[in-house]
Design a protein around this motif. Sequence first.
Motif, PDB file in Angstrom:
ATOM      1  N   VAL A 181       0.850  -1.201   0.000  1.00 58.04           N
ATOM      2  CA  VAL A 181       0.000   0.000   0.000  1.00 58.04           C
ATOM      3  C   VAL A 181       0.877   1.239   0.000  1.00 58.04           C
ATOM      4  CG1 VAL A 181      -1.800   1.278   1.174  1.00 58.04           C
ATOM      5  CG2 VAL A 181      -1.858  -1.230   1.181  1.00 58.04           C
ATOM      6  N   ASP A 182       1.660   1.397   1.053  1.00 56.40           N
ATOM      7  CA  ASP A 182       2.637   2.477   1.121  1.00 56.40           C
ATOM      8  C   ASP A 182       3.982   1.900   0.684  1.00 56.40           C
ATOM      9  OD1 ASP A 182       0.785   4.313   2.167  1.00 56.40           O
ATOM     10  OD2 ASP A 182       1.048   3.450   4.164  1.00 56.40           O
ATOM     11  N   PHE A 183       4.452   2.326  -0.482  1.00 58.84           N
ATOM     12  CA  PHE A 183       5.630   1.716  -1.074  1.00 58.84           C
ATOM     13  C   PHE A 183       6.905   2.438  -0.663  1.00 58.84           C
ATOM     14  CE2 PHE A 183       2.215   0.335  -3.844  1.00 58.84           C
ATOM     15  CZ  PHE A 183       2.537  -1.007  -4.068  1.00 58.84           C
ATOM     16  N   MET A 184       7.950   1.639  -0.473  1.00 59.97           N
ATOM     17  CA  MET A 184       9.286   2.140  -0.204  1.00 59.97           C
ATOM     18  C   MET A 184      10.246   1.534  -1.209  1.00 59.97           C
ATOM     19  SD  MET A 184       9.019   4.134   2.495  1.00 59.97           S
ATOM     20  CE  MET A 184      10.731   4.294   3.006  1.00 59.97           C
ATOM     21  N   ILE A 185      11.336   2.232  -1.462  1.00 57.51           N
ATOM     22  CA  ILE A 185      12.443   1.693  -2.239  1.00 57.51           C
ATOM     23  C   ILE A 185      13.615   1.479  -1.290  1.00 57.51           C
ATOM     24  CG2 ILE A 185      14.132   2.176  -4.054  1.00 57.51           C
ATOM     25  CD1 ILE A 185      11.940   3.767  -5.475  1.00 57.51           C
ATOM     26  N   HIS A 186      14.107   0.248  -1.239  1.00 60.33           N
ATOM     27  CA  HIS A 186      15.274  -0.067  -0.421  1.00 60.33           C
ATOM     28  C   HIS A 186      16.496  -0.184  -1.319  1.00 60.33           C
ATOM     29  CE1 HIS A 186      13.019  -1.940   3.272  1.00 60.33           C
ATOM     30  NE2 HIS A 186      12.635  -0.711   2.996  1.00 60.33           N
ATOM     31  N   ILE A 187      17.577   0.462  -0.939  1.00 58.63           N
ATOM     32  CA  ILE A 187      18.849   0.345  -1.632  1.00 58.63           C
ATOM     33  C   ILE A 187      19.688  -0.662  -0.852  1.00 58.63           C
ATOM     34  CG2 ILE A 187      20.843   1.541  -2.559  1.00 58.63           C
ATOM     35  CD1 ILE A 187      18.127   2.455  -3.694  1.00 58.63           C
ATOM     36  N   LEU A 188      20.049  -1.763  -1.537  1.00 57.25           N
ATOM     37  CA  LEU A 188      20.738  -2.873  -0.882  1.00 57.25           C
ATOM     38  C   LEU A 188      22.181  -2.978  -1.371  1.00 57.25           C
ATOM     39  CD1 LEU A 188      17.990  -5.635  -1.362  1.00 57.25           C
ATOM     40  CD2 LEU A 188      18.169  -3.960   0.502  1.00 57.25           C
ATOM     41  N   LEU A 232      13.904   5.132   0.693  1.00 55.54           N
ATOM     42  CA  LEU A 232      13.107   6.323   0.412  1.00 55.54           C
ATOM     43  C   LEU A 232      11.732   5.878  -0.032  1.00 55.54           C
ATOM     44  CD1 LEU A 232      13.933   7.803  -3.102  1.00 55.54           C
ATOM     45  CD2 LEU A 232      14.753   5.567  -2.360  1.00 55.54           C
ATOM     46  N   GLU A 233      10.764   6.795  -0.002  1.00 55.63           N
ATOM     47  CA  GLU A 233       9.423   6.479  -0.457  1.00 55.63           C
ATOM     48  C   GLU A 233       9.412   6.405  -1.989  1.00 55.63           C
ATOM     49  OE1 GLU A 233       6.710   9.293   1.086  1.00 55.63           O
ATOM     50  OE2 GLU A 233       6.869   8.586   3.152  1.00 55.63           O
ATOM     51  N   GLY A 234       8.670   5.426  -2.529  1.00 51.52           N
ATOM     52  CA  GLY A 234       8.557   5.301  -3.980  1.00 51.52           C
ATOM     53  C   GLY A 234       8.359   3.860  -4.386  1.00 51.52           C
ATOM     54  N   ARG A 235       8.306   3.642  -5.721  1.00 51.77           N
ATOM     55  CA  ARG A 235       8.129   2.292  -6.258  1.00 51.77           C
ATOM     56  C   ARG A 235       8.731   2.227  -7.653  1.00 51.77           C
ATOM     57  NH1 ARG A 235       1.972   1.122  -7.974  1.00 51.77           N
ATOM     58  NH2 ARG A 235       3.011  -0.884  -8.153  1.00 51.77           N
ATOM     59  N   GLN A 236       8.804   1.000  -8.179  1.00 55.88           N
ATOM     60  CA  GLN A 236       9.322   0.713  -9.519  1.00 55.88           C
ATOM     61  C   GLN A 236      10.667   1.392  -9.772  1.00 55.88           C
ATOM     62  OE1 GLN A 236       6.262   1.624 -12.381  1.00 55.88           O
ATOM     63  NE2 GLN A 236       4.853   0.098 -11.561  1.00 55.88           N
ATOM     64  N   PRO A 237      11.678   1.075  -8.978  1.00 53.99           N
ATOM     65  CA  PRO A 237      12.979   1.727  -9.148  1.00 53.99           C
ATOM     66  C   PRO A 237      13.683   1.289 -10.439  1.00 53.99           C
ATOM     67  CG  PRO A 237      13.163  -0.087  -7.606  1.00 53.99           C
ATOM     68  CD  PRO A 237      11.710   0.064  -7.898  1.00 53.99           C
ATOM     69  N   THR A 238      14.363   2.229 -11.068  1.00 57.31           N
ATOM     70  CA  THR A 238      15.194   1.954 -12.240  1.00 57.31           C
ATOM     71  C   THR A 238      16.402   2.863 -12.179  1.00 57.31           C
ATOM     72  OG1 THR A 238      13.254   1.415 -13.571  1.00 57.31           O
ATOM     73  CG2 THR A 238      15.286   1.866 -14.745  1.00 57.31           C
TER      74      THR A 238
END
Length: 246
Positions: free
Chosen positions: A221-228, A239-245
């Motif tokens: 529902v509330d999307f996050m982007i994790h940098i691994l 950070l908040e967001g989705r579909q990272p590229t």
Amino acid sequence: MIAFAPPKIGAGLDPQLRVVNADGTAERPIFDIGESINWSPDSSKLLFCDSVFTTDNTGEPARIWIADVATGDVRQLDQRGTGPRWVPDGQSITYHPDPLPDPQGNVTLSILSLDDGQPRRLAEGSGGWWAPDGSGFLATRDGGLWLHQPDGSDPQPLVEGDQPVWSPRSDRIAYAGLDQTGTFAVGVIDLEGEVIWSDVVGSNPAWSPDGTKLAVEVGTVDFMIHILDATNGALLWQLEGRQPTW
């Protein structure tokens, strides 16, 4: 430049496949519709197919098109299908000639030479994700990832999962799948199928250009982007967001 498809279906005759400069300038139309959009390896052309909502009502698979971005010229290929992707040499494409799966849920992957227009069956499975160096490709079938030689031979099962993404050096593969709790999780394997790390919550993995990090989408529902950290899956920042590229 960025190529993008329409935000919604049903915009009349206004061309809906468009390109725009990376700074947001010079947006312009390319074609009426476009899905499964792929840039050619030299970035001069776009490969795409019709939307399932805008076929020509023949009952056949979608049409496949190639557009020259500089001139705007668009041509339809003789073969029909879905999920077209460029082969790294830029002289061939892969696609699914029949989008309907067999009783086991699998489809056929074909390759088409743009020089002679002759298609041939390449492998069983969906996708056709090519290594950046052209040394092989991945297909999904029977719930897992299979590694093939460039000619489609010698398929090797690697791991259960989907959403594969090759590392920039073509030596590792990130993927996503369901863990034992039913949650989407990502992992990284080598080309022998050995798991380097796995079971880190996330989906839609994307490699950084230098191959040191992975960005993944987390949440429903509330999307996050994790940098691994790509070496071990450790969380570096988020950070908040989705579909990272990258």
